[in-house]
Write an enzyme that holds these catalytic residues in place. Structure first.
Site, short mmCIF file in Angstrom:
data_model
loop_
_atom_site.label_atom_id
_atom_site.label_comp_id
_atom_site.label_asym_id
_atom_site.label_seq_id
_atom_site.Cartn_x
_atom_site.Cartn_y
_atom_site.Cartn_z
N HIS A 1 -6.66 -5.12 10.81
CA HIS A 1 -6.29 -5.31 9.68
C HIS A 1 -5.33 -5.44 8.49
O HIS A 1 -4.41 -5.67 8.85
CB HIS A 1 -7.15 -3.78 9.30
N ASP B 1 0.78 -1.19 0.29
CA ASP B 1 0.35 -0.07 -0.44
C ASP B 1 0.68 1.60 0.07
O ASP B 1 1.43 1.06 -0.05
CB ASP B 1 -1.58 0.03 1.54
N GLU C 1 -9.87 -2.01 6.12
CA GLU C 1 -9.67 -2.05 7.03
C GLU C 1 -11.58 -3.18 7.23
O GLU C 1 -12.28 -3.55 6.03
CB GLU C 1 -10.79 -0.79 7.27
P1 PGA Z 1 3.04 -1.88 12.53
O1 PGA Z 1 1.51 -2.38 11.75
O2 PGA Z 1 3.96 -2.73 12.80
O3 PGA Z 1 2.96 -0.72 12.98
O4 PGA Z 1 2.65 -2.48 14.17
C1 PGA Z 1 1.13 -3.47 11.93
C2 PGA Z 1 -0.08 -3.11 10.25
O5 PGA Z 1 -1.09 -1.42 10.81
O6 PGA Z 1 -0.74 -3.65 9.98
#
Ligand code: PGA
Length: 262
Positions: free
Chosen positions: A146, A76, A151
């Site tokens: 997510h 993304d 989401e």
């Molecule tokens: P993080 O994010 O690795 O910073 O915990 C993961 C995500 O939100 O997909």
């Protein structure tokens, strides 16, 4: 020493410490590159893969791996951030991985954050069709389950699309920006359908804040309310967890309780 479980279609590996976690994840990438130097990798951003990327840079410096023939697709990118913006995922990948390995720039793909998001999504879908399928899709997971910016409520069949960030994701990501107001409200993300099309999926999770989402992913009902639960329908999923992220899952296993919840 790590502990392994087989729960449903998931292979779950619980690492003892951070160094082992990063090593185990890097071992999967290393093995794939040995078998298939021209592999197509799906890559996440976030804090979870930072140690994995450092370990891959180290292995490259030591001459143990080369990504010269490989291709990568990031999950993304934020809408509205140019590649040079320090909080863009282009910049993140350059800093944490691409700047320290030999993956050719013309085969590192990310969605374009600038310009018409619908067009950028369509172009990314075309690129995925041209170079795919992804051999190893590496994922993080949000506290709400997510994956990418898919989401809760996102269709399991979704392709690449512009997505609105939920308030909880904006809050979680605000730590990287000067203020919550500066966090982009929209992103372009691979859809859950694109993720499921990968040959193999490796999901990484660290920390107690992910324990609930991990349990719901593996043992909950398959529901669009928990995007990562879509992985229950994929034949080859590896979860690499630290003890905190695995805590609820492991407690169930040790109590001999059925994995099913909800
Ligand atoms: P993080 O994010 O690795 O910073 O915990 C993961 C995500 O939100 O997909």
């Amino acid at each position: 020493m790590s502990t392994e479980y087989r729960i449903g279609n998931f292979k779950v590996v619980v690492a003892d410490d951070e160094a082992e976690f990063d090593r185990l994840a890097a071992d999967e990438v290393t093995r794939l590159l040995q078998q298939k130097p021209e592999a197509v990798l799906g890559l996440p951003t976030g804090s979870t893969p930072v140690g994995l990327y450092a370990e891959l840079r180290k292995r490259y410096r030591e001459g143990r791996i080369s990504l010269r023939a490989a291709t990568s697709f990031n999950l993304d990118e934020y809408v509205g951030l140019a590649p040079e913006h320090p909080q863009s995922y282009h910049a993140f990948m350059q800093e944490h991985l691409f700047g320290g390995i030999d993956l050719p720039k013309e085969r590192t793909f990310l969605p374009e954050g600038i310009g018409d998001p619908q067009l950028a999504a369509a172009r990314y879908e075309e690129l995925l069709a041209k170079y795919g399928p992804i051999d190893l899709m590496i994922l993080g997971i949000g506290r709400n389950g997510h994956i990418g910016f898919n989401e809760p409520g996102t269709s399991f069949k979704s392709g690449v699309h512009p997505a609105m960030l939920t308030q909880s994701t904006i809050k979680a990501n605000a730590r990287f920006f000067a203020s919550e107001d500066e966090v982009p409200k929209q992103a372009i993300t691979m859809g859950i359908g694109n993720i499921l099309a990968a040959r193999r999926i490796m999901l990484l999770a660290k920390g107690a804040s992910k324990a609930q989402a991990i349990r719901a992913t593996v043992c909950g009902e398959m529901s669009e309310q928990v995007p990562a639960s879509a992985l229950q329908s994929h034949p080859d999923v590896l979860l690499i967890l630290d003890r905190e992220a695995a805590a609820l899952l492991v407690a169930d296993q040790e109590a001999g309780a059925s994995c099913r919840i909800g």
